[in-house]
Structures are given as C-alpha cells and as structure tokens.
Design a protein around this motif. Structure first.
Motif, PDB file in Angstrom:
ATOM      1  N   SER A  58       0.903  -1.635  -0.042  1.00 19.29           N
ATOM      2  CA  SER A  58       0.213   0.052  -0.203  1.00 19.29           C
ATOM      3  C   SER A  58       0.323   1.176  -0.181  1.00 19.29           C
ATOM      4  O   SER A  58       0.156   2.462  -0.533  1.00 19.29           O
ATOM      5  CB  SER A  58      -0.346   0.246   1.217  1.00 19.29           C
ATOM      6  OG  SER A  58       0.075  -0.062   2.147  1.00 19.29           O
ATOM      7  N   ASN A  59       1.884   1.268   0.433  1.00 21.37           N
ATOM      8  CA  ASN A  59       3.174   2.361   0.579  1.00 21.37           C
ATOM      9  C   ASN A  59       3.607   2.347  -0.849  1.00 21.37           C
ATOM     10  O   ASN A  59       5.308   2.980  -1.116  1.00 21.37           O
ATOM     11  CB  ASN A  59       3.597   2.224   1.281  1.00 21.37           C
ATOM     12  CG  ASN A  59       4.523   1.411   1.668  1.00 21.37           C
ATOM     13  OD1 ASN A  59       4.320   0.127   0.817  1.00 21.37           O
ATOM     14  ND2 ASN A  59       5.956   0.846   2.649  1.00 21.37           N
ATOM     15  N   TRP A  60       3.514   2.153  -2.229  1.00 16.29           N
ATOM     16  CA  TRP A  60       4.335   2.274  -3.198  1.00 16.29           C
ATOM     17  C   TRP A  60       5.252   3.364  -3.053  1.00 16.29           C
ATOM     18  O   TRP A  60       5.740   3.515  -3.921  1.00 16.29           O
ATOM     19  CB  TRP A  60       3.546   2.073  -4.334  1.00 16.29           C
ATOM     20  CG  TRP A  60       3.796   0.017  -4.839  1.00 16.29           C
ATOM     21  CD1 TRP A  60       4.230  -0.805  -3.631  1.00 16.29           C
ATOM     22  CD2 TRP A  60       3.476  -0.175  -5.552  1.00 16.29           C
ATOM     23  NE1 TRP A  60       3.873  -1.883  -5.091  1.00 16.29           N
ATOM     24  CE2 TRP A  60       3.507  -1.497  -6.083  1.00 16.29           C
ATOM     25  CE3 TRP A  60       1.812  -0.383  -6.824  1.00 16.29           C
ATOM     26  CZ2 TRP A  60       3.173  -2.612  -6.600  1.00 16.29           C
ATOM     27  CZ3 TRP A  60       1.860  -0.531  -7.589  1.00 16.29           C
ATOM     28  CH2 TRP A  60       2.404  -1.980  -7.925  1.00 16.29           C
ATOM     29  N   SER A  61       4.549   4.803  -3.531  1.00 19.11           N
ATOM     30  CA  SER A  61       4.789   5.520  -3.380  1.00 19.11           C
ATOM     31  C   SER A  61       5.314   6.326  -3.144  1.00 19.11           C
ATOM     32  O   SER A  61       6.210   6.743  -3.226  1.00 19.11           O
ATOM     33  CB  SER A  61       3.613   7.012  -3.982  1.00 19.11           C
ATOM     34  OG  SER A  61       2.641   7.177  -2.530  1.00 19.11           O
ATOM     35  N   GLU A  62       5.900   5.548  -1.259  1.00 15.58           N
ATOM     36  CA  GLU A  62       6.095   5.939  -0.428  1.00 15.58           C
ATOM     37  C   GLU A  62       8.225   5.545  -0.820  1.00 15.58           C
ATOM     38  O   GLU A  62       8.567   6.098  -0.106  1.00 15.58           O
ATOM     39  CB  GLU A  62       6.334   5.912   0.680  1.00 15.58           C
ATOM     40  CG  GLU A  62       4.440   6.708   1.702  1.00 15.58           C
ATOM     41  CD  GLU A  62       4.171   5.950   2.355  1.00 15.58           C
ATOM     42  OE1 GLU A  62       5.141   5.019   3.608  1.00 15.58           O
ATOM     43  OE2 GLU A  62       3.472   6.421   2.754  1.00 15.58           O
ATOM     44  N   GLN A  63       8.002   4.549  -1.370  1.00 17.34           N
ATOM     45  CA  GLN A  63       9.455   3.878  -2.078  1.00 17.34           C
ATOM     46  C   GLN A  63      10.190   4.470  -3.269  1.00 17.34           C
ATOM     47  O   GLN A  63      10.572   3.641  -3.694  1.00 17.34           O
ATOM     48  CB  GLN A  63       9.434   2.166  -2.332  1.00 17.34           C
ATOM     49  CG  GLN A  63       8.435   1.849  -0.914  1.00 17.34           C
ATOM     50  CD  GLN A  63       8.433   0.557  -0.921  1.00 17.34           C
ATOM     51  OE1 GLN A  63       8.598  -0.563  -1.621  1.00 17.34           O
ATOM     52  NE2 GLN A  63       7.389  -0.429   0.080  1.00 17.34           N
ATOM     53  N   ASN A  65      11.974   6.138  -5.641  1.00 16.11           N
ATOM     54  CA  ASN A  65      13.172   7.516  -5.473  1.00 16.11           C
ATOM     55  C   ASN A  65      13.824   7.834  -6.622  1.00 16.11           C
ATOM     56  O   ASN A  65      12.940   8.036  -7.446  1.00 16.11           O
ATOM     57  CB  ASN A  65      14.516   6.409  -4.718  1.00 16.11           C
ATOM     58  CG  ASN A  65      14.221   4.984  -3.560  1.00 16.11           C
ATOM     59  OD1 ASN A  65      13.651   6.288  -2.739  1.00 16.11           O
ATOM     60  ND2 ASN A  65      15.144   4.127  -3.262  1.00 16.11           N
TER      61      ASN A  65
END
Length: 65
Positions: A58-63, A65
């Motif tokens: 669910s946190n793809w966008s946080e990963q 770079n």
C-alpha cells in the motif's frame, strides 16, 4: 436576461453557474436540448491503471526514489 446551461436530474434543473436572482424570483424558462459532443477519448491513465488490478504494498508511492 441570463442564459445559463443546466442539467436536469429527473426532477429539477441544476444550473452550471450561479444565477443572479433573489430567492422566490419568478422566471420564464425555455428548454433547448444540448447534444453531447461525440468525443472519442482515450481512457485516462488512472482508469487504465485500475483496470490492470495490480497488487502490491500500500506504500508504493513512499518507496519511489
């Protein structure tokens, strides 16, 4: 005189823009049907992405770079 486009929801007309009228003002309405233009639009990126039904964290966008 004001000319305003509106949508009919099955019971009432919903104007696309505010009207400069006092509450309770009586008006005369003439209805002219506006045909929807035939637009061959490509599906949006979001609709395409949703249709792929990808699974992942669910946190793809946080990963990113």
């Amino acid at each position: 005189m004001q000319i305003v486009e509106a949508v009919f929801d099955g019971e009432v007309f919903l104007p696309d823009a505010p009207l400069n009228l006092q509450e309770g003002a009586r008006v005369r309405i003439t209805v002219e049907l506006i045909e929807k233009p035939q637009i061959n639009e490509s599906p949006s990126f979001l609709k395409t992405a949703q249709s792929l039904q990808l699974e992942g964290p669910s946190n793809w966008s946080e990963q990113i770079n």
